[in-house]
Write a protein that holds these residues in place. Sequence first.
Motif, PDB file in Angstrom:
ATOM      1  N   ASN A   1      -1.583   7.704  24.370  1.00  0.00           N
ATOM      2  CA  ASN A   1      -1.384   6.398  23.759  1.00  0.00           C
ATOM      3  C   ASN A   1      -0.509   6.563  22.531  1.00  0.00           C
ATOM      4  OD1 ASN A   1      -2.414   4.369  21.420  1.00  0.00           O
ATOM      5  ND2 ASN A   1      -2.379   3.355  23.411  1.00  0.00           N
ATOM      6  N   ILE A   2       0.547   5.785  22.464  1.00  0.00           N
ATOM      7  CA  ILE A   2       1.403   5.760  21.286  1.00  0.00           C
ATOM      8  C   ILE A   2       1.266   4.380  20.650  1.00  0.00           C
ATOM      9  CG2 ILE A   2       3.726   6.030  20.365  1.00  0.00           C
ATOM     10  CD1 ILE A   2       4.400   7.810  22.724  1.00  0.00           C
ATOM     11  N   ASP A   3       0.772   4.387  19.430  1.00  0.00           N
ATOM     12  CA  ASP A   3       0.485   3.154  18.689  1.00  0.00           C
ATOM     13  C   ASP A   3       1.509   3.034  17.571  1.00  0.00           C
ATOM     14  OD1 ASP A   3      -0.591   1.042  17.252  1.00  0.00           O
ATOM     15  OD2 ASP A   3      -2.650   1.734  17.450  1.00  0.00           O
ATOM     16  N   VAL A   4       2.338   1.994  17.632  1.00  0.00           N
ATOM     17  CA  VAL A   4       3.404   1.820  16.647  1.00  0.00           C
ATOM     18  C   VAL A   4       3.210   0.512  15.896  1.00  0.00           C
ATOM     19  CG1 VAL A   4       5.042   3.167  18.004  1.00  0.00           C
ATOM     20  CG2 VAL A   4       4.988   0.706  18.291  1.00  0.00           C
TER      21      VAL A   4
ATOM     22  N   ARG B   1       1.667  10.228   9.052  1.00  0.00           N
ATOM     23  CA  ARG B   1       2.733  10.146  10.047  1.00  0.00           C
ATOM     24  C   ARG B   1       3.133   8.690  10.281  1.00  0.00           C
ATOM     25  NH1 ARG B   1       4.543  14.439   9.037  1.00  0.00           N
ATOM     26  NH2 ARG B   1       4.225  16.381  10.203  1.00  0.00           N
ATOM     27  N   SER B   2       4.163   8.494  11.097  1.00  0.00           N
ATOM     28  CA  SER B   2       4.761   7.169  11.275  1.00  0.00           C
ATOM     29  C   SER B   2       4.257   6.431  12.502  1.00  0.00           C
ATOM     30  CB  SER B   2       6.286   7.306  11.334  1.00  0.00           C
ATOM     31  OG  SER B   2       6.771   7.820  10.108  1.00  0.00           O
ATOM     32  N   CYS B   3       3.462   7.091  13.327  1.00  0.00           N
ATOM     33  CA  CYS B   3       2.799   6.437  14.457  1.00  0.00           C
ATOM     34  C   CYS B   3       1.538   7.224  14.762  1.00  0.00           C
ATOM     35  CB  CYS B   3       3.714   6.387  15.689  1.00  0.00           C
ATOM     36  SG  CYS B   3       4.010   7.990  16.480  1.00  0.00           S
ATOM     37  N   CYS B   4       0.723   6.708  15.656  1.00  0.00           N
ATOM     38  CA  CYS B   4      -0.468   7.431  16.126  1.00  0.00           C
ATOM     39  C   CYS B   4      -0.235   7.869  17.565  1.00  0.00           C
ATOM     40  CB  CYS B   4      -1.705   6.548  16.060  1.00  0.00           C
ATOM     41  SG  CYS B   4      -2.130   5.946  14.413  1.00  0.00           S
TER      42      CYS B   4
ATOM     43  N   TYR C   1       0.818  -1.219   0.000  1.00  0.00           N
ATOM     44  CA  TYR C   1       0.000   0.000   0.000  1.00  0.00           C
ATOM     45  C   TYR C   1       0.845   1.260   0.000  1.00  0.00           C
ATOM     46  CZ  TYR C   1       0.872  -0.220   5.063  1.00  0.00           C
ATOM     47  OH  TYR C   1       1.470  -0.294   6.295  1.00  0.00           O
ATOM     48  N   ALA C   2       2.064   1.188   0.532  1.00  0.00           N
ATOM     49  CA  ALA C   2       2.933   2.362   0.557  1.00  0.00           C
ATOM     50  C   ALA C   2       3.525   2.648  -0.815  1.00  0.00           C
ATOM     51  CB  ALA C   2       4.049   2.179   1.580  1.00  0.00           C
ATOM     52  N   LEU C   3       3.511   1.658  -1.678  1.00  0.00           N
ATOM     53  CA  LEU C   3       4.033   1.837  -3.035  1.00  0.00           C
ATOM     54  C   LEU C   3       2.999   2.454  -3.959  1.00  0.00           C
ATOM     55  CD1 LEU C   3       5.855  -1.594  -3.455  1.00  0.00           C
ATOM     56  CD2 LEU C   3       6.914   0.626  -2.991  1.00  0.00           C
ATOM     57  N   GLN C   4       1.732   2.340  -3.601  1.00  0.00           N
ATOM     58  CA  GLN C   4       0.679   2.805  -4.515  1.00  0.00           C
ATOM     59  C   GLN C   4      -0.355   3.652  -3.799  1.00  0.00           C
ATOM     60  OE1 GLN C   4      -0.911  -0.833  -6.045  1.00  0.00           O
ATOM     61  NE2 GLN C   4      -1.855  -1.441  -4.132  1.00  0.00           N
ATOM     62  N   HIS C   5       0.046   4.294  -2.688  1.00  0.00           N
ATOM     63  CA  HIS C   5      -0.941   5.039  -1.902  1.00  0.00           C
ATOM     64  C   HIS C   5      -1.455   6.250  -2.670  1.00  0.00           C
ATOM     65  CE1 HIS C   5       2.307   7.933  -1.070  1.00  0.00           C
ATOM     66  NE2 HIS C   5       1.351   8.752  -0.696  1.00  0.00           N
ATOM     67  N   ASP C   6      -2.653   6.651  -2.287  1.00  0.00           N
ATOM     68  CA  ASP C   6      -3.293   7.848  -2.827  1.00  0.00           C
ATOM     69  C   ASP C   6      -3.745   8.665  -1.630  1.00  0.00           C
ATOM     70  OD1 ASP C   6      -4.856   9.809  -3.880  1.00  0.00           O
ATOM     71  OD2 ASP C   6      -6.273   8.473  -4.901  1.00  0.00           O
ATOM     72  N   ARG C   7      -3.129   9.802  -1.386  1.00  0.00           N
ATOM     73  CA  ARG C   7      -3.401  10.556  -0.173  1.00  0.00           C
ATOM     74  C   ARG C   7      -4.799  11.157  -0.143  1.00  0.00           C
ATOM     75  NH1 ARG C   7       1.073  14.356   1.931  1.00  0.00           N
ATOM     76  NH2 ARG C   7      -0.248  14.102   3.743  1.00  0.00           N
TER      77      ARG C   7
ATOM     78  N   TYR D   1      10.171  -0.389   8.019  1.00  0.00           N
ATOM     79  CA  TYR D   1       9.317   0.692   7.528  1.00  0.00           C
ATOM     80  C   TYR D   1       8.233   0.966   8.565  1.00  0.00           C
ATOM     81  CZ  TYR D   1       6.119   3.281   4.472  1.00  0.00           C
ATOM     82  OH  TYR D   1       5.301   4.245   3.939  1.00  0.00           O
ATOM     83  N   PRO D   2       7.909   2.240   8.839  1.00  0.00           N
ATOM     84  CA  PRO D   2       6.815   2.563   9.767  1.00  0.00           C
ATOM     85  C   PRO D   2       5.465   2.338   9.090  1.00  0.00           C
ATOM     86  CG  PRO D   2       7.796   4.581   8.903  1.00  0.00           C
ATOM     87  CD  PRO D   2       8.610   3.452   8.355  1.00  0.00           C
ATOM     88  N   SER D   3       4.780   1.268   9.442  1.00  0.00           N
ATOM     89  CA  SER D   3       3.587   0.825   8.718  1.00  0.00           C
ATOM     90  C   SER D   3       2.484   1.869   8.580  1.00  0.00           C
ATOM     91  CB  SER D   3       3.015  -0.431   9.380  1.00  0.00           C
ATOM     92  OG  SER D   3       3.957  -1.472   9.404  1.00  0.00           O
ATOM     93  N   PRO D   4       2.234   2.736   9.582  1.00  0.00           N
ATOM     94  CA  PRO D   4       1.145   3.714   9.398  1.00  0.00           C
ATOM     95  C   PRO D   4       1.402   4.711   8.273  1.00  0.00           C
ATOM     96  CG  PRO D   4       1.662   3.460  11.721  1.00  0.00           C
ATOM     97  CD  PRO D   4       2.737   2.748  10.965  1.00  0.00           C
ATOM     98  N   LEU D   5       2.648   4.974   7.942  1.00  0.00           N
ATOM     99  CA  LEU D   5       2.992   6.009   6.969  1.00  0.00           C
ATOM    100  C   LEU D   5       2.438   5.640   5.592  1.00  0.00           C
ATOM    101  CD1 LEU D   5       4.600   8.684   6.596  1.00  0.00           C
ATOM    102  CD2 LEU D   5       6.553   7.260   5.923  1.00  0.00           C
ATOM    103  N   SER D   6       1.525   6.454   5.087  1.00  0.00           N
ATOM    104  CA  SER D   6       0.861   6.280   3.788  1.00  0.00           C
ATOM    105  C   SER D   6      -0.221   5.210   3.803  1.00  0.00           C
ATOM    106  CB  SER D   6       1.865   5.974   2.666  1.00  0.00           C
ATOM    107  OG  SER D   6       2.758   7.052   2.501  1.00  0.00           O
ATOM    108  N   TYR D   7      -0.526   4.631   4.970  1.00  0.00           N
ATOM    109  CA  TYR D   7      -1.620   3.665   5.034  1.00  0.00           C
ATOM    110  C   TYR D   7      -2.938   4.407   4.878  1.00  0.00           C
ATOM    111  CZ  TYR D   7      -4.791   0.069   6.754  1.00  0.00           C
ATOM    112  OH  TYR D   7      -5.822  -0.829   6.867  1.00  0.00           O
TER     113      TYR D   7
END
Length: 351
Positions: free
Chosen positions: A194-197, A167-170, A78-84, A156-162
């Motif tokens: 809460n920090i969700d990684v 961002r890279s965390c919540c 999903y990070a390779l083909q994300h659409d913001r 890779y920080p999974s949230p980024l571009s999901y």
Amino acid sequence: MNRLPLLLSSPLRSVSTVCRRPGFLKRYVTNSHFDTEELQEVEDFGVYNVILPEEPFVWGVSHIPLRTVPDHIARPPYALQHDRSMSLAKSETDHGEHYDGDGRINLGSIEEERVRSAATLARNVRNYAGSLVQPGVTTNSIDAAIHNFIIAHGAYPSPLSYKGFPRSCCTSVNNVVSHGIPDDRPLEDGDIINIDVTIYLNKYHGDTSETFLVGDVDEPGRDLVRMTNAALEAGIDACGPGRPFNGIGRAIHEATRNSRYAVCPAFAGHGIGAIFHRPPWIQHTLNEEPGIMLPGHCFTIEPAVIQGLRPSVWMFPDGWTVSTENCARSAQAEHMILITETGADVLTRSL
């Protein structure tokens, strides 16, 4: 990072007149439209800073620049083909998370080795994030540090571009239940966060979260965090081969039902491994979800527990940040569970 079913309530009602801008909760309730029962409940929540979207509102997240990731770091599809511009409400296959089968890990294989390694790194990132929490630190700076830590470990920080998440965390503070976007607000003495990684390492995700105390937190806030951790442990105790998935929600219900807290039904745990979010979906409240845990099932349990008995939530204009409707505080805790032949291993538990 949890999955958000479409269970959100109607947009914020009278609370917008109560909590017009960040400030201590009790300072804003005197002229509200709460009824007597609601007002008494709010008074019992303690004193803390309420988080609301800045005005004028900015819709979406396209204005937030993405952090860069070196080319040599492997990315999830999903990070390779994300659409913001992608909406949170769009279907799961829109962001490249195609899955089939039951998602079980082959125990004793390279799959198990990799999912355990991803979970271990996620745990280490979570613990590192907790070490950064103190008054005066911004959640944006925490996110930057986490981002660099993850990349330094080849992940890779999974949230980024999901689904366009920027961002890279919540980071979810006080009344924010989940999916808070790191920003430039400094943490204040008395906050809970809460920090969700989630990280992506060797083609597998590792996912965990914890609610941390910022400085001197009042007793209602501390008790909320204690109850949240107890709810998570109750859910974990319900896990094992041959046990029903809906037993997790039942166990969490039993752990919280005689308290002055409610479990938020809007967020679910999820299967995880090569795919970030997939079945089985783990409900944290009483439910009739079908399915039995089998060796190789890997999933998250991540209850969000809210002060009071009204767990209704609403979403900020950014399309991600979810707050309690009445500005009550929320805490969340999350572990990854792997079902084995003889029990359940908590992959993200600190040693």
